[in-house]
Design an enzyme around this catalytic site. Structure first.
Site, PDB file in Angstrom:
ATOM      1  N   TYR A 163      42.513  33.351  31.758  1.00 15.01           N
ATOM      2  CA  TYR A 163      42.157  34.156  30.581  1.00 15.01           C
ATOM      3  C   TYR A 163      42.244  33.366  29.283  1.00 15.01           C
ATOM      4  CZ  TYR A 163      42.079  38.219  33.483  1.00 15.01           C
ATOM      5  OH  TYR A 163      41.759  39.113  34.461  1.00 15.01           O
ATOM      6  N   LYS A 233      49.984  32.644  43.778  1.00 13.36           N
ATOM      7  CA  LYS A 233      49.113  32.062  44.800  1.00 13.36           C
ATOM      8  C   LYS A 233      49.462  30.569  44.874  1.00 13.36           C
ATOM      9  CE  LYS A 233      45.680  32.419  47.664  1.00 13.36           C
ATOM     10  NZ  LYS A 233      45.942  32.920  49.006  1.00 13.36           N
ATOM     11  N   ASP A 287      47.809  37.382  48.299  1.00 15.99           N
ATOM     12  CA  ASP A 287      47.027  38.080  49.324  1.00 15.99           C
ATOM     13  C   ASP A 287      47.941  38.917  50.224  1.00 15.99           C
ATOM     14  OD1 ASP A 287      47.728  35.372  49.729  1.00 15.99           O
ATOM     15  OD2 ASP A 287      46.695  35.326  51.633  1.00 15.99           O
ATOM     16  N   ASP A 311      45.948  41.440  36.863  1.00 18.45           N
ATOM     17  CA  ASP A 311      44.753  42.221  36.567  1.00 18.45           C
ATOM     18  C   ASP A 311      44.304  42.972  37.822  1.00 18.45           C
ATOM     19  OD1 ASP A 311      42.529  43.205  35.369  1.00 18.45           O
ATOM     20  OD2 ASP A 311      41.532  41.299  35.044  1.00 18.45           O
TER      21      ASP A 311
END
Ligand code: NAP
Length: 423
Positions: A163, A233, A287, A311
């Site tokens: 972002y 992640k 995930d 988000d």
């Protein structure tokens, strides 16, 4: 000639103050700037203000009150300050000065390189934590079997990650330069960026990770929540998302010491059980987290995560308990906080006194919690729960609930006031 009206402070009321340790000091009559918002913003604001004042009155019987102070942004700023003024300096100054604000949704003008007003507010006020509580209200239709199992508060880093907006289009001079630099100068072993690619940068820093994780852990301690989970992640992006995980654990050990235990501690030292009064700090790869939150929602309480994961995860969680219509949000920094409805302006319903004010109402409850007026916050939540339990709801819920009574936005507000204090 554009009209121009200088913003005048209300001339009464006090200021909220922030201490270095993150605590908030609130006078009995704090000034709270508000932005009505565009489209359906004025409808939901009218209903919400009535509920906020009623909650404060019921909780404190006249000893406390909010001094509301209208400030402008979006289309209303255009009409008050002149065309093309979407976010006047006065508004930013007022929020900075009073340290707080609550806002309805704002139109993002399309085109012209215009930056979203919401994004600008977050950046200029350094509101680095996007806080999204997600919980189910009895009676709200949900797509899952156990919606009551989900009760999480998501702390999403608000200032960096992809972002930060540093990217270049495929084929541009800048993208070519960056690719050349990566392939020729840095020469990552066995890796090369394909010529003609678009390129983006994902900056993540220790400082911004630490302040976000610190806020999430402090929240868990203050609200007596059982755990904080770092969602990342890091298996793929080792030096950004992986570092988020490492910096998070290191910060917890350094600043919260004995108050926090890790999953390793629990199995090695405490026989598999979190000792009473301690907060469990764990981490999950993103995930995996998406399936965990669906299958074992009761194992999660406070979540701290980088911007992009946050988000996705916030909206997925909100959908799990019956949609985004009721989800509140706050953007919080060390010196200011802005509470907001998370949905958009729903312009086709503007002025019809029709839409659900629930998101703004719950954002108001978060605001009262933030300033330490928890009794008022609890009354708002109790009122909403009662109204929904009684099936007195706006069109969006009525169309999904059997035997519900359809009410207007303002009538829903009245039902919330009537339901305050209900068990
Ligand atoms: P939107 O305004 O959120 O509306 C999409 C749909 O969501 C509505 O048509 C309505 O569904 C439902 N909805 C939204 N708010 C509701 C409420 N309070 N009660 C019940 N239902 C509600 O999204 P959009 O049409 O994509 O965006 C419109 C404008 O809002 C754009 O200018 C966008 O930039 C802006 N926006 C602002 C913010 C913000 O300020 N935080 C956030 C998102 C978007 P039904 O049609 O099914 O009834």
């Amino acid at each position: 000639m554009p009209k121009y009206r200088k913003l005048m402070p209300p001339g009464e009321g006090g200021k909220i103050r922030y201490s270095k340790d993150g605590s908030v000091r609130t006078p009995d009559d704090p000034v709270v700037p508000f932005i009505e918002g565009d489209g359906t913003g004025p409808d939901i604001w009218r209903a919400a203000r009535r509920v906020f004042d009623a909650a404060v009155e019921k909780a404190y019987g006249g000893k406390r009150r909010v001094v509301w102070f209208e400030v402008y942004a979006g289309e209303k700023a255009n009409s008050v300050y002149g065309e093309e003024v979407w976010l006047p300096d006065d508004t930013i100054k007022a929020i900075r000065d009073y340290g707080i604000a609550i806002k309805g949704p704002l139109t993002t003008p399309v085109g012209g390189g215009f930056r979203s007003i919401n994004v600008t507010l977050r950046q200029v006020l350094d509101l680095y934590a996007c806080v999204r509580p997600v919980r189910w209200f009895e009676g709200v239709p949900s797509p899952v079997k156990d919606p009551a199992g989900l009760d999480v508060v998501i702390f999403r880093e608000n200032t960096e990650d992809v972002y930060a907006g540093i990217e270049w289009p495929a084929g541009s001079k800048e993208a070519k330069l960056v690719i050349e630099f990566l392939n020729r100068v840095l020469k990552a072993e066995g890796k090369a960026v394909r010529a003609g690619s678009a390129v983006g940068v994902k900056p993540m820093s220790r400082r911004c990770t630490e302040r976000l994780v610190r806020r999430a852990i402090r929240y868990a301690i203050e609200r007596k929540r059982p755990s904080v989970t770092l969602v990342h992640k890091g298996n793929i992006m080792k030096y950004t998302e992986g570092a988020f995980r490492e910096w998070g654990y290191a910060l917890a050990a350094k600043e919260f010491g004995d108050l926090v235990v890790t999953e390793e501690d629990v199995s090695a030292k405490f026989g598999g059980k979190v000792p009473p009064g301690k907060i469990l700090l764990s981490d999950r790869i993103a995930d995996n987290m998406f399936q965990q939150i669906l299958l074992r929602p009761r194992e999660y309480s406070v979540i701290a995560t980088p911007n992009l994961n946050g988000d996705y995860l916030s909206d997925a969680c909100a959908a799990q308990v019956g949609g985004l219509g009721m989800a509140p949000g706050a953007n919080i920094g060390d010196r200011a906080a802005v509470f907001e409805a998370t949905h958009g302006t729903a312009p086709k319903y503007a002025g019809q006194d029709k839409v659900n004010p629930g998101s703004l109402l719950l954002s108001g409850a978060m605001m009262f919690e933030h300033i330490g007026w928890t009794e008022a916050a609890d009354l708002i939540v109790a009122g909403i729960s009662a109204a929904i339990r009684n099936k007195t709801v706006t069109y969006d819920l009525e169309r999904q609930m059997e035997g519900a009574k359809l009410v207007k936005c303002s009538e829903f507000g009245e039902a919330v006031v009537a339901g305050m204090g209900a068990k």
